[in-house]
Design an enzyme around this catalytic site. Structure first.
Site, mmCIF file in Angstrom:
data_model
loop_
_atom_site.group_PDB
_atom_site.id
_atom_site.type_symbol
_atom_site.label_atom_id
_atom_site.label_comp_id
_atom_site.label_asym_id
_atom_site.label_seq_id
_atom_site.Cartn_x
_atom_site.Cartn_y
_atom_site.Cartn_z
ATOM 1 N N ASP A 1 -31.931 -32.985 -13.921
ATOM 2 C CA ASP A 1 -33.165 -33.360 -13.224
ATOM 3 C C ASP A 1 -33.925 -34.462 -13.948
ATOM 4 O OD1 ASP A 1 -32.811 -31.723 -11.080
ATOM 5 O OD2 ASP A 1 -34.363 -30.268 -11.611
ATOM 6 N N LYS B 1 -27.289 -18.026 -11.877
ATOM 7 C CA LYS B 1 -28.164 -16.942 -12.309
ATOM 8 C C LYS B 1 -29.506 -17.551 -12.695
ATOM 9 C CE LYS B 1 -28.768 -13.109 -15.526
ATOM 10 N NZ LYS B 1 -30.058 -13.578 -16.072
ATOM 11 N N SER C 1 -27.120 -18.836 -16.482
ATOM 12 C CA SER C 1 -28.382 -18.496 -17.115
ATOM 13 C C SER C 1 -28.903 -19.623 -18.007
ATOM 14 C CB SER C 1 -28.187 -17.190 -17.905
ATOM 15 O OG SER C 1 -29.406 -16.615 -18.241
#
Length: 509
Positions: free
Chosen positions: A336, A350, A325
């Site tokens: 990224d 999740k 999460s």
């Protein structure tokens, strides 16, 4: 594995008190019907109600009439008198279970209190964050699973680990009782004990006696390892971002030259907290995007234009299967953005957003309202984030499993440590060598077990360089490898996703 949006929490508004009291006097009115008719946050229903000619409105109305009729029929005809609360809870559970989403659930008073305890940061008990399946079958009993032991708690000091199953509490089979009953047994008077039976892996079982204590859940701990700042985040709460800033300020005073962020076994928390922490590392661009069919849930959280706190130093993030999460939001954003290098094991996976919402009688529910996407526009739900460098702990062989179980059942470590209360690290090493003659398992693990027992009455160690191979690998990378080159050549989550799809397409041809 929570992910909550604290700034946009919505509250269910159930009728004005005067009207509500009047309606309850009428026999056969289903409380659930009142609940459904009064949800102010459902835009679709509100729009349908505004236009009575809308087919959706007519369908909703018809279903509510059927539910109301069934409630009245049960109350009038069932062989025994039924508590209205039972039907109320059953209706809510049924609707949410029909979504077939494990994160959209009804929470009774105890479940709701548990969430409040966690976010407030202190409560009484044994210090284990736990989960339990709603349905138990002979093939898959609904035992209690440990999601995470809280640092310095009785559960953590007893050596209970994330992933362990609690199969008995005070001799009671946990697959036969509810989560509420589990919580009532684990929580209780400070100083009193509770006996648990732990199952680890397929066959390893052992008993532990835990003495209840006031549990505090610090979400951030930190220290220096040489010239590397080590920052462990156990949960994302309202205070986590400020605690992280405190740690970074401390590292700066100590002239740190690199940073390790440990997100292992961090099940998540507040979305805003993860975003605020990521913003300390990312100069510009998106941190995370939430996408939903509800217009105002579609949001792009971007880095602010202010100067970042951490600039131009190597950052490694540790993740594993317990990282979920909000942990995945932070690690995915740093990956990224080519700010950090990920080490460890694939994260949980999740990629959805839940909003916990209270109801009028101190219970509540949460439903999935959106999915989140990393800066490269990738959703990792049910997939997880792969580390840039995988480091896995070796699994036991059958012989090692038997030896480990025999060692845990023997109680020899506890007896020895009790008889030698001032053991040093050299003493731990020497005793582990002695144990190895009878219990043939990795010496590193034996030393860890002895060290845990020695530390039982001391503050928990922030890290264990003798045992932690993932942390050691991160430190080795920082010492011996070209970090900038490593990060520059990592792939974004979207690139990994596209390569996986291409590979699957080729296999299917």
């Amino acid at each position: 594995m929570r992910l909550h949006r604290d700034k946009k929490q919505r509250t269910i508004k159930i009728m004005e008190n005067k009207f509500f009291s009047k309606v309850l006097k009428r026999p056969g009115i289903l409380v659930t019907t009142l609940f459904l008719l009064s949800i102010g946050t459902s835009q679709c229903f509100a729009q349908s109600a505004a236009n009575t000619a809308n087919p959706q409105y007519e369908q909703d109305k018809r279903y509510l009439e059927i539910i109301n009729s069934l409630y009245y029929y049960i109350q009038q005809n069932y062989v025994e008198e039924v508590d209205p609360q039972v039907l109320y809870a059953g209706a809510l559970k049924g609707m949410l279970e029909a979504l077939e989403d494990p994160y959209s659930v009804y929470m009774d008073k105890d479940d709701w209190r548990s969430i409040s305890d966690t976010t407030q940061g202190n409560f009484g008990g044994v210090g284990l964050s736990i989960t339990k399946a709603a349905v138990s079958t002979p093939e898959k009993p609904a035992y209690v699973q440990v999601a995470q032991p809280i640092d310095d708690s009785p559960g953590a000091r007893a050596g209970i680990q994330a992933g362990d199953l609690i199969i008995k509490i005070n001799g009671v089979d946990t697959s036969t009782i509810t989560m509420n009953e589990v919580l009532s047994m684990l929580r209780g008077t400070v100083g009193e004990s509770v006996d648990v039976t732990i199952r680890r892996g397929k066959n390893l079982e052992f008993d532990k006696t835990l003495v209840r204590a006031v549990i505090e859940n610090p979400t951030v701990k930190y220290d220096m390892i040489g010239n590397t700042g080590y920052l462990r985040i156990s949960e994302f709460s309202t205070t986590t971002a400020s605690r992280v800033q405190e740690a970074l300020n401390n590292f700066k005073k100590n002239d740190y030259t690199s940073l390790i962020i440990d997100l292992r076994n961090n099940g998540g928390g507040l979305l805003s907290s993860a975003v605020d922490i990521a913003d300390k590392f990312i100069d510009s661009g998106p941190i995370v995007t939430t996408k939903s069919r509800i217009a105002y849930e579609n949001t792009v959280y971007s880095a602010s234009q202010r100067k970042t706190t951490v600039r131009r130093i190597p950052v490694i993030v540790l993740i594993n299967g317990g990282s979920a999460s909000a942990s995945e939001i932070l690690s995915g954003a740093l990956k990224d953005s080519h700010v950090a290098y990920l080490v460890g094991e694939r994260s949980f996976g999740k990629g959805s957003v839940q909003i916990p919402t209270p109801l009028i009688n101190n219970d509540g529910f949460k439903i999935t309202v959106a999915r989140y996407y990393s800066p490269s526009d990738c959703n990792i739900d049910k997939i997880g984030i792969p580390p840039d460098r995988e480091v896995r702990y070796p699994e036991f062989s059958d012989e090692e499993s038997k030896a480990y179980q025999a060692l845990m059942e023997s109680n020899v470590i506890a007896d020895y440590v009790e008889a030698h209360p001032a053991m040093t690290e050299d003493d731990i090493v020497a005793y582990a060598q002695k144990l190895y003659k009878s219990y043939r398992i990795d010496l590193r693990i034996i030393r860890k077990l002895v060290r845990n027992e020695v530390d039982r009455t001391k503050p928990a160690r922030l890290y264990d360089l003798d045992y932690d191979i993932q942390l050691n690998e991160a430190l080795s990378i920082l010492r011996t490898e070209d970090f900038n080159s490593l990060v520059a050549h990592t792939k974004t989550l979207k690139q990994i996703e596209e390569e996986s799809k291409t590979a699957q397409a080729q296999v299917s041809k």
